[in-house]
Design a protein around this motif. Structure first.
Motif, short mmCIF file in Angstrom:
data_model
loop_
_atom_site.label_atom_id
_atom_site.label_comp_id
_atom_site.label_asym_id
_atom_site.label_seq_id
_atom_site.Cartn_x
_atom_site.Cartn_y
_atom_site.Cartn_z
N ASP A 102 29.19 40.11 47.42
CA ASP A 102 28.85 41.52 47.65
C ASP A 102 29.55 41.96 48.93
O ASP A 102 29.53 41.25 49.93
N VAL A 128 34.51 39.82 43.45
CA VAL A 128 33.78 40.79 44.26
C VAL A 128 32.85 41.62 43.38
O VAL A 128 33.21 42.01 42.27
N THR A 130 30.84 45.15 43.06
CA THR A 130 30.86 46.51 43.59
C THR A 130 29.93 47.41 42.81
O THR A 130 29.49 47.08 41.71
N GLU A 135 34.84 51.36 42.69
CA GLU A 135 35.88 50.64 41.97
C GLU A 135 37.14 50.50 42.82
O GLU A 135 37.84 49.49 42.74
N SER A 137 37.23 49.98 45.92
CA SER A 137 36.99 48.84 46.80
C SER A 137 37.27 47.54 46.07
O SER A 137 37.82 46.58 46.64
N GLY A 138 36.91 47.50 44.79
CA GLY A 138 37.19 46.31 43.99
C GLY A 138 38.67 46.08 43.84
O GLY A 138 39.16 44.96 43.97
N ASP A 148 39.13 38.79 41.06
CA ASP A 148 38.63 39.83 40.15
C ASP A 148 37.51 40.58 40.84
O ASP A 148 37.07 40.21 41.93
N TYR A 149 37.06 41.67 40.19
CA TYR A 149 35.87 42.37 40.68
C TYR A 149 35.03 42.79 39.48
O TYR A 149 35.54 42.99 38.37
N ILE A 151 31.78 45.47 38.28
CA ILE A 151 30.97 46.64 38.64
C ILE A 151 29.55 46.40 38.16
O ILE A 151 29.32 46.22 36.96
#
Length: 433
Positions: A102, A128, A130, A135, A137-138, A148-149, A151
């Protein structure tokens, strides 16, 4: 992580998103193993249950991540860190296969949190977490090094676990690509070092023929410090050297190149005998990485009109002399200590050794004779090499040298082969004046 309209998460069990109760933190253990049974077939992770570190300060979001893992029914060992400091402590104790991060922690925010995690992540993939409105920020996190990120509120259990698996595979691919690039750079460095260690002989006429071989040791990622060189000076003299810097690796190889170039320069400048080796020792002492580094070598000088050659030895093996009349013999002249052992206090006598007008001499480093033969601790040694050489005394220079190297390798095969570098220099005079 902060909560609000843009960061709401949805329970994957089908329940509408709810705020956790004040005691929800107590329902999130610091570590939870979600494996079901001990059968490796239950784990689609190459037979291993991966470890995942979740770095999350919000107890409700941490609980929902646990539910995603549980609902996926995929074996996973999940542990929790509520602050970046707590996460770093956990990473120092054990490096997981994946880190869920986070970006809003009590002691780190945004990309700063990611950068600090990456420093301690080792080989872990980083994913990450988010909110809906984060998004960008990801994407920025992926550009900064995350794999990867995700949501929050948009992930189903199967997609959640798939993202972890893909992130881990992507990290492995990145590491493999990095290792390949390192290997290529190392190969280029080897080539540069090899050009320095394996020179083109500086010959002014055809009175002497040269055959040289260099073979790096089997256990080395880089070339070692073995070196050789041959120079003819305007007075008709042929000068040759074979040497070996102790140790293996780029520092030793670079020092070997330095000594070879220095030897050629000193010879061309007129240095001979004691003066030559004294100068080489000064170079070694100035350039070596530590006082324990030393070098052995043998120097040879001969005029084609002479019936002898001058040998000078500094802690190095002897030489093989080939004669069309008497065959092959081993010559171990009186020598001095290795270069670097007694800086400024050592001496290296020059010894005249008879040689046939059409004779030849083979100089070599100890890598050729130190391989273990048989199943015990016996090594080939100089006498063993001499016996091999006498069996093949009739062969021409190239075949003679290659046969000796191949025979030494074959004899050492049961003991793991020749572990050290091998440098061989064969000089043969044609009797011209």
């Amino acid at each position: 992580m902060g909560t609000g309209p843009n960061t709401a998460v949805r329970s994957t069990s089908g329940r509408p998103g709810t705020s956790p109760s004040p005691g929800a933190r107590d329902h999130v253990p610091a570590s939870r193993d979600t494996t079901r049974g001990d059968d490796p077939a239950e784990a689609p992770w190459n037979g291993r249950t991966p470890t995942v570190l979740l770095i999350e300060d919000d107890p409700g979001d941490a609980l929902l991540v646990e539910e995603l893992v549980a609902d996926s029914e995929v074996p996973l060992r999940l542990s929790l860190a509520r602050t970046l400091a707590e996460a770093i402590t956990a990473l120092e104790a054990e490096v997981p296969q994946c880190i869920l991060l986070d970006l809003h922690l009590p002691d780190a925010q945004g990309l700063e949190a990611l950068e600090r995690v990456l420093v301690h992540s080792g080989g872990s993939a980083v994913v990450v977490l988010t909110g809906l409105a984060e998004e960008r920020s990801g994407l920025a996190a992926v550009a900064a090094g995350a794999q990867d990120y995700l949501i929050k509120g948009r992930v189903e259990p199967d997609l959640f676990v798939r993202a972890i698996r893909y992130a881990m595979q992507r990290k492995q691919t990145e590491q493999a690509a990095s290792a390949l690039q390192t290997s290529r750079l190392r190969a280029q460095e080897n080539a540069r070092l090899e050009r320095g260690l394996l020179p083109t002989p500086l010959l002014l006429d055809s009175t002497v023929a040269i055959c040289a071989r260099y073979q790096p040791g089997r256990s080395q990622a880089l070339l070692g410090g073995d070196f050789y060189d041959v120079v003819q000076t305007p007075d008709g003299m042929t000068h040759a050297v074979v040497g070996d810097v102790s140790g293996h690796g780029p520092d030793e190889a670079a020092l070997g190149v330095c000594l070879r170039v220095a030897w050629r320069s000193f010879v061309l400048a007129g240095a001979r005998g004691q003066q030559l080796l004294t100068l080489l020792e000064q170079i070694l002492v100035a350039e070596r990485s530590g006082p324990e580094i030393f070098a052995t070598l043998t120097c040879l000088t001969r005029s084609p009109a002479d019936d002898h050659m001058n040998l000078q030895r500094a802690g190095h093996p002897g030489v093989l002399i080939r004669s069309p009349e008497t065959g092959v013999s081993l010559e171990e002249v009186t020598g001095g200590p290795v270069l670097g052992l007694l800086p400024g206090r050592a001496s290296w006598p020059v010894t005249a050794v008879p040689i046939h007008r059409h004779g030849a001499v083979m100089m070599f480093t100890d890598g050729l004779i130190e391989g273990r033969i048989g199943t015990g601790h016996e090594r080939l040694g100089e006498q063993g090499l001499l016996e091999l050489a006498r069996r093949h005394a009739h062969e021409a220079a190239d075949a003679f040298v290659d046969t000796l190297i191949h025979s030494a390798q074959t004899l050492a095969a049961s003991g793991g082969g020749l572990a050290d570098d091998v440098a061989v220099l064969h000089l043969e005079w044609n009797g011209a004046t």
